[in-house]
Design a protein around this motif. Sequence first.
Motif, short mmCIF file in Angstrom:
data_model
loop_
_atom_site.label_atom_id
_atom_site.label_comp_id
_atom_site.label_asym_id
_atom_site.label_seq_id
_atom_site.Cartn_x
_atom_site.Cartn_y
_atom_site.Cartn_z
N UNK A 64 33.74 79.35 105.05
CA UNK A 64 33.20 78.44 104.45
C UNK A 64 33.15 78.74 102.81
N UNK A 65 32.98 77.90 101.94
CA UNK A 65 33.12 78.16 100.49
C UNK A 65 31.82 77.43 99.88
N UNK A 66 31.66 77.79 98.50
CA UNK A 66 30.95 77.13 97.73
C UNK A 66 31.31 75.71 97.31
N UNK A 67 30.58 74.86 96.71
CA UNK A 67 30.63 73.48 96.10
C UNK A 67 31.21 72.69 97.32
N UNK A 68 30.42 72.62 98.38
CA UNK A 68 31.41 72.03 99.44
C UNK A 68 32.57 72.07 99.95
N UNK A 69 32.88 73.45 99.79
CA UNK A 69 34.20 73.72 100.46
C UNK A 69 35.28 73.66 99.40
N UNK A 70 35.04 73.38 98.13
CA UNK A 70 35.73 73.07 97.16
C UNK A 70 36.60 74.31 96.63
N UNK A 71 35.47 75.37 96.66
CA UNK A 71 35.84 76.70 96.14
C UNK A 71 37.02 77.28 96.71
N UNK A 72 37.00 77.13 98.00
CA UNK A 72 38.07 77.85 98.90
C UNK A 72 39.42 77.06 98.21
N UNK A 73 39.53 75.83 98.09
CA UNK A 73 40.71 75.11 97.62
C UNK A 73 41.04 75.50 96.21
N UNK A 74 40.06 75.98 95.33
CA UNK A 74 40.36 76.48 94.30
C UNK A 74 41.14 77.87 94.08
N UNK A 75 40.28 78.78 95.17
CA UNK A 75 40.87 79.88 95.28
C UNK A 75 42.13 80.08 95.72
N UNK A 76 42.70 79.13 96.47
CA UNK A 76 44.04 79.18 97.20
C UNK A 76 44.76 78.58 95.95
N UNK A 77 44.47 77.89 95.20
CA UNK A 77 45.57 77.42 93.92
C UNK A 77 45.51 78.78 93.00
N UNK A 78 44.59 79.44 93.11
CA UNK A 78 44.87 80.81 92.15
C UNK A 78 45.74 81.55 92.80
N UNK A 79 45.47 81.68 94.29
CA UNK A 79 46.44 82.73 94.97
C UNK A 79 47.88 82.11 94.90
N UNK A 80 47.99 80.95 94.87
CA UNK A 80 49.36 80.33 94.78
C UNK A 80 50.19 80.65 93.29
N UNK A 81 49.25 80.89 92.48
CA UNK A 81 49.69 81.14 91.14
C UNK A 81 50.14 82.61 91.15
N UNK A 82 49.30 83.30 91.69
CA UNK A 82 49.68 84.86 91.78
C UNK A 82 51.01 85.30 92.99
N UNK A 83 51.41 84.30 93.79
CA UNK A 83 52.21 84.58 94.73
C UNK A 83 51.48 85.12 96.03
#
Length: 224
Positions: A64-83
């Motif tokens: 689960x993630x904060x902000x109604x699950x949106x935080x996990x999407x943001x974390x994955x966007x950051x992860x994609x940025x660093x590979x």
Amino acid sequence: MRDFLNRLPDLTDRPIPGGGRILLVAGAVLLAVAIFLPLWQIHLEAPQYPEGGLDMYIYSHKLDAGNDGQDLKEINNLNHYIGMAPIEEEDFAEMTFIPFLLGGFALLSLRAAFFGTVGAAIDTLVLFVYFGAFSLWRFYYQLYTYAHNLDPKAAMDIEPFTPILIGWKQIANFTQYSFPREGSILLLGAVVCFGTAIWMGVRSGRETAAPDADERSDAEAMSA
């Protein structure tokens, strides 16, 4: 050592008093409740997230993630940025069976309370501690794997790293915090309940044995 091995059957057969049995039942309840509470939290802070950062919560059966699950999407966007590969619930196969294991340990605890012996409680405690140690190792291994298998073609080139398991760590411009949550605290509470019940059974057996020894000494003195 030989003396201890000779005494081991007597030790495991000792009865656990009523208070210890109640603790075993309480431990079973804690295990059951922990299934529905977060076990761990990962929190990320960075200047670009001034309103509180990003949060991910790890349950026994889901992410689960904060902000109604949106935080996990943001974390994955950051992860994609660093590979780094995206964090997806489907990659955590253990989430399909850990809730059932916790339920099984709760039943083992109730079984130990029913039979009321030190040996039954020891079996429950040893198996659960092994399960807990393996789960922590598995969690650490997954963190290591995610952060060491980086795409060399990613937009940002950083050295492979290992996210912190407990505590905080600086990663680029992010500060990562990782710490146990309510579910893990309840699991630790169950371990305390099991250990205390075992101690009460061992102590009760010693107190029962002491008067018997005194009675034998009095009888020997009278016969002399």
